[in-house]
Design an enzyme around this catalytic site. Structure first.
Site: not given
Ligand SMILES: *Cc1c(COP(=O)(O)O)cnc(C)c1O
Length: 402
Positions: A96, A118, A386
């Protein structure tokens, strides 16, 4: 179809990816979005903007993030090799920060006086608060009172980072009310404020901007993989909530027809249980939500369904418009992983590789674990990891009685 669909340049001038996307907003808001779009086009072309963002990605976020070959896990599964693009190693522990830095820097270059957003579980809030602290721009985060009480560590972090936290007590006092509240504040002065959306969703130009800021992930990964293996992976997989980390890694591979792209949606307690999953592309149909056309999960037209996932970052009843288009064209395959498989993957990766993944990311790992044994050992699956799972450790320990 006689012609292969093309994926670049996307979206068109009105913000459409095929039939999806657009700006389904009232006229005054359309003007604000068009202003952001024009500024974005101009500012992101500037060398000073690009240089500053590249420098921050390198020295602040820690880019490029490495690709790790999960050798022991692959060996145990006895099939394809699993590789992890380590977005969990970024500053703040997830992908993010890539788009939050982009949005905060854009706000600075646009001369905005405040960034507003938000947050639900607080992940977007913390990443944005971090980026705003760094860039030196005031940040205001709206959060439901119920979520504030549930998500203490993130609330504390946002306060430490200097964010103005606005508790929202109306209605159910969770994410939906926080969105409404943040939007109302934004509409008080769209000329001086920037609303920072947390995924590839919402009205144009946000699905495009957030994608562009995230696309560094795929550009790096494609080059890293090519350098190391002299070829591209057979599969690239990522979890899908709104879709930002997935589009971030997919974008660089869209024109590589031999690379299969897989988005993994949360099946929660089962896609046969309405309200207990958030598999929007798998179970939903085209509709409208939050200013865009996309697939949605609805109870009835215009009423978003209740959604659930063990990963709070994935429980969204809409999905990015570009993903909606990529599904229809067949370029990306969307699969699911349920809560139980996700927990198994979370524990397995922790115990076999010493990497505690975010529960969101563990969905993609679960799919890779299920798929690897069906493939030969010389095949490769690249997973976008992610985020890291520190935020989920206590919860998982409680659920599993560890
Ligand atoms: C917020 C988040 C997601 C989901 O958001 P996407 O916009 O689908 O990527 C996925 N993995 C992590 C670690 C997150 O914090």
């Amino acid at each position: 179809m006689s012609q292969q669909p093309t994926f670049a340049p996307m979206p068109d001038a009105a913000g459409f990816f095929g039939p999806y996307g657009g700006q389904l907003v009232p006229p005054h808001l359309k003007q604000a979005m068009d202003d952001i779009n024009a500024a974005y086009a101009e500012i992101t072309k500037r060398q000073d903007f690009q240089d500053e963002l590249a420098q921050l990605f390198a020295d602040y976020v820690g880019r490029p993030s490495p690709i790790f070959h999960a050798r022991r896990l692959s060996e145990q599964l006895g099939g394809a090799q699993i590789h992890l693009k380590r977005e969990d190693l970024n500053h703040t522990g997830a992908h993010k920060i890539n788009h939050c830095l982009g949005e905060a820097l854009l706000a600075k270059f646009m001369g905005k006086k405040k960034v507003i957003a938000e947050t639900g579980a607080g992940q977007h809030g913390v990443a944005l608060a971090t980026a705003c602290a760094l860039v030196g721009i005031p940040c205001e985060i709206h959060m439901g009172q119920v979520d504030i009480e549930k998500e203490h560590p993130n609330v504390t972090k946002m306060r430490i980072l200097g964010t103005r936290l606005v508790p929202v007590t109306r209605g159910a006092a969770t994410l939906k009310e926080a969105v409404d509240s943040a939007f109302e504040e934004y509409l008080n002065n769209p000329a001086d404020y920037l609303y920072a959306i947390g995924s590839v969703v919402g009205p144009h130009p946000f699905p495009m901007m957030v994608r562009d800021f995230q696309s560094i992930v795929g550009r790096e990964a494609r080059q890293q993989f090519q350098d190391r293996h002299g070829r591209l992976p057979q599969y690239v997989a990522a979890c899908v909530g709104g879709g930002s980390n997935a589009i971030g890694i997919f974008t660089a591979f869209l024109d590589d027809a031999e690379v299969r792209l897989v988005g993994v949606e949360p099946a929660g307690e089962g896609t046969d249980r309405p309200g207990r999953h958030a598999a929007t592309l798998t179970m939903g149909k085209p509709g409208e939500i939050h200013g865009m056309k996309c697939y949605v999960l609805e109870d009835q037209p215009g009423v978003p369904a209740a959604v659930h996932s063990i990963a709070s970052g994935l429980d969204y009843p809409g999905i990015g418009p570009q993903h909606s288009y990529l599904k229809d064209t067949g370029r990306v395959h969307y699969e699911t992983a349920n809560d139980q498989e996700t927990l198994d993957a979370f524990m397995r990766l922790s115990r076999v590789e010493g990497i505690i993944p975010a529960l969101e990311s563990a969905h993609a790992v679960a799919w890779a674990m299920r798929t690897a044994p069906t493939l030969a050992r010389d095949q490769h699956i690249l997973v976008n990891l992610s985020g890291r799972g520190d935020k989920d450790a206590d919860y998982v320990a409680k659920v599993l009685g560890i």
